[in-house]
Scaffold this motif. Structure first.
Motif, PDB file in Angstrom:
ATOM      1  N   UNK A 166       0.743  -1.124   0.033  1.00 52.41           N
ATOM      2  CA  UNK A 166       0.017   0.040   0.001  1.00 52.41           C
ATOM      3  C   UNK A 166       1.020   1.319  -0.058  1.00 52.41           C
ATOM      4  N   UNK A 167       2.027   1.138   0.619  1.00 53.12           N
ATOM      5  CA  UNK A 167       2.791   2.310   0.882  1.00 53.12           C
ATOM      6  C   UNK A 167       3.252   2.705  -0.505  1.00 53.12           C
ATOM      7  N   UNK A 168       3.651   1.618  -1.368  1.00 59.18           N
ATOM      8  CA  UNK A 168       4.529   2.086  -2.520  1.00 59.18           C
ATOM      9  C   UNK A 168       3.531   2.473  -3.645  1.00 59.18           C
ATOM     10  N   UNK A 169       2.151   1.800  -3.562  1.00 58.60           N
ATOM     11  CA  UNK A 169       1.144   2.329  -4.530  1.00 58.60           C
ATOM     12  C   UNK A 169       0.794   3.630  -4.240  1.00 58.60           C
ATOM     13  N   UNK A 170       0.539   3.857  -2.942  1.00 60.40           N
ATOM     14  CA  UNK A 170       0.069   5.337  -2.828  1.00 60.40           C
ATOM     15  C   UNK A 170       1.031   6.428  -3.083  1.00 60.40           C
ATOM     16  N   UNK A 171       2.425   5.991  -2.791  1.00 62.61           N
ATOM     17  CA  UNK A 171       3.537   6.914  -3.039  1.00 62.61           C
ATOM     18  C   UNK A 171       3.577   7.115  -4.674  1.00 62.61           C
ATOM     19  N   UNK A 172       3.377   6.133  -5.484  1.00 67.48           N
ATOM     20  CA  UNK A 172       3.657   6.222  -6.870  1.00 67.48           C
ATOM     21  C   UNK A 172       2.496   6.451  -7.600  1.00 67.48           C
TER      22      UNK A 172
END
Length: 388
Positions: A59-65
């Motif tokens: 989720x962190x990667x998806x929301x950041x990118x």
């Protein structure tokens, strides 16, 4: 029939063995639906994808990118739109089963999202729903509002308290049974629902506040550990100024108000508060222009900066009333909701790239959450593996 064992296969035909860390790195960049299918590949993949730490990192990667951002629309049906595909690409549209959130000829307000979940509020019903649209069968929770059935909902908020690993629904409601204040004004109460304890708690430590009941519930936006609501205080029938009320998620208290840009005329301009990439954002609709402001430094009024400014006459008739910023694509383009059930894509320089209407304008008005609302209800969310 030729029988060839694995040992007899050429090196090029053998399945390569990848280290677990490489496999994990690849899986982290895949969409949730692919990951759910890949759980059946092997026990090790099932264990990895089911690990809460993997879900958090994904989720962190998806929301950041902004790689897995989608928009959920509702009016008689639920549609999830992949905004990283062209808006006119029908493969970007996914129809979801609206039951039990929507009834025939009814309306459901999609209020806000948090970590892949959205809060759905059916009109004229004593319940709300928390739904993960990516995994609707596994992640849907119904919450009763029976204790508030005599109150008028003034504002919604939905957030995640990292300190307690808990999802919270914050409702601000007007006590309409109290008539000691001027017509249309009511005292308000704050109620917080904890998913972890599955219970409501009324916050009695917040001082008594009296507001004018809004025609449509105000949707809260989460940033910097707080829920934010844009309010328009009144003195009699005169609007005297606007401000952003902040509710601290961890302490369950009200912080100081945040001022809006000085150039916004609270007597004439229409404004809408959102969060874009973690920053507070205000859409200002003037008589001939639409401006989108972003607060670059949280809490610093002087850091309000114009992000997009366009003349209303220069954009399509469908958009010339109001646009509501929702999120960015992975390429940095802005996705906004428009009047009459449309989505629009904007370049960084404020140029309109494309627009698509998903619903009939007459249906938008006849099925709207409130007669004065021209919006097809919508919110942006990021796909997640989280469940409740």
């Amino acid at each position: 029939m030729c029988d060839r064992s694995a040992d007899s296969l050429s090196p090029a035909m053998k399945t390569p063995h990848l280290p677990e860390e490489i496999i994990k790195e690849i899986l982290l960049y895949l969409p949730v639906k692919s990951l759910l299918r890949f759980k059946s590949v092997s026990k090790s993949w099932l264990s990895l994808i089911s690990d809460p730490s993997f879900a958090n990192l994904h989720f962190q990667l998806s929301s950041q990118q902004n790689t897995h951002n989608r928009v959920l629309l509702t009016i008689g049906s639920l549609q999830s739109i992949d905004i990283n595909l062209p808006l006119h690409d029908d493969s970007a549209v996914q129809d979801l089963d609206p039951r039990p959130f929507l009834k025939p000829h009814g309306a459901t307000m999609i209020t806000c999202s948090c970590r892949g979940f959205v809060l759905l509020a059916p009109k004229d019903e004593d319940k709300i729903f928390l739904l993960n649209p990516t995994t609707p069968k596994q992640s849907c929770k119904e919450i009763s509002l029976q204790h508030l059935r005599f109150n008028m909902i003034a504002a919604y908020g939905f957030c995640y308290d990292e300190s307690t690993d808990d999802y919270l629904v914050v409702l601000v409601s007007c006590i309409t049974a109290v008539h000691q204040f001027p017509h249309g004004y009511f005292p308000i109460v704050f109620d917080v629902f904890s998913v972890r304890t599955n219970s409501w708690l009324r916050l009695t430590h917040i001082p008594l506040l009296v507001i004018e009941a809004p025609a449509v519930p105000i949707v809260g936006s989460v940033s910097n550990g707080a829920i934010h609501w844009l309010i328009w205080p009144r003195r009699g029938a005169q609007i005297v100024g606007a401000g952003i009320v902040t509710f601290d998620i961890r302490t369950r208290t009200l912080r100081r108000c945040i001022d809006i840009p000085n150039s916004i005329n609270s007597k004439r301009d229409h404004c809408d508060l959102r969060v874009l990439d973690g920053r507070l954002s205000l859409t200002q609709v003037k008589s001939n222009k639409i401006k989108i402001w972003v607060m670059k430094e949280y809490g610093v009024v002087s850091s309000w900066t114009k992000f997009i400014s366009v003349y209303r006459e220069s954009i399509w008739d469908d958009l010339k009333y109001i646009i509501k910023p929702l999120c960015f694509t992975k390429d940095g383009e802005l996705i906004a909701a428009s009047s009459h059930g449309g989505l629009s894509r904007w370049a960084k320089n404020g140029r309109l790239l494309e627009h698509r209407r998903y619903f009939n304008p007459e249906e938008s008005y006849s099925c709207s959450y409130h007669s004065c609302s021209c919006w097809v209800s919508s919110t942006a969310y990021c796909e997640s593996l989280f469940s409740m």
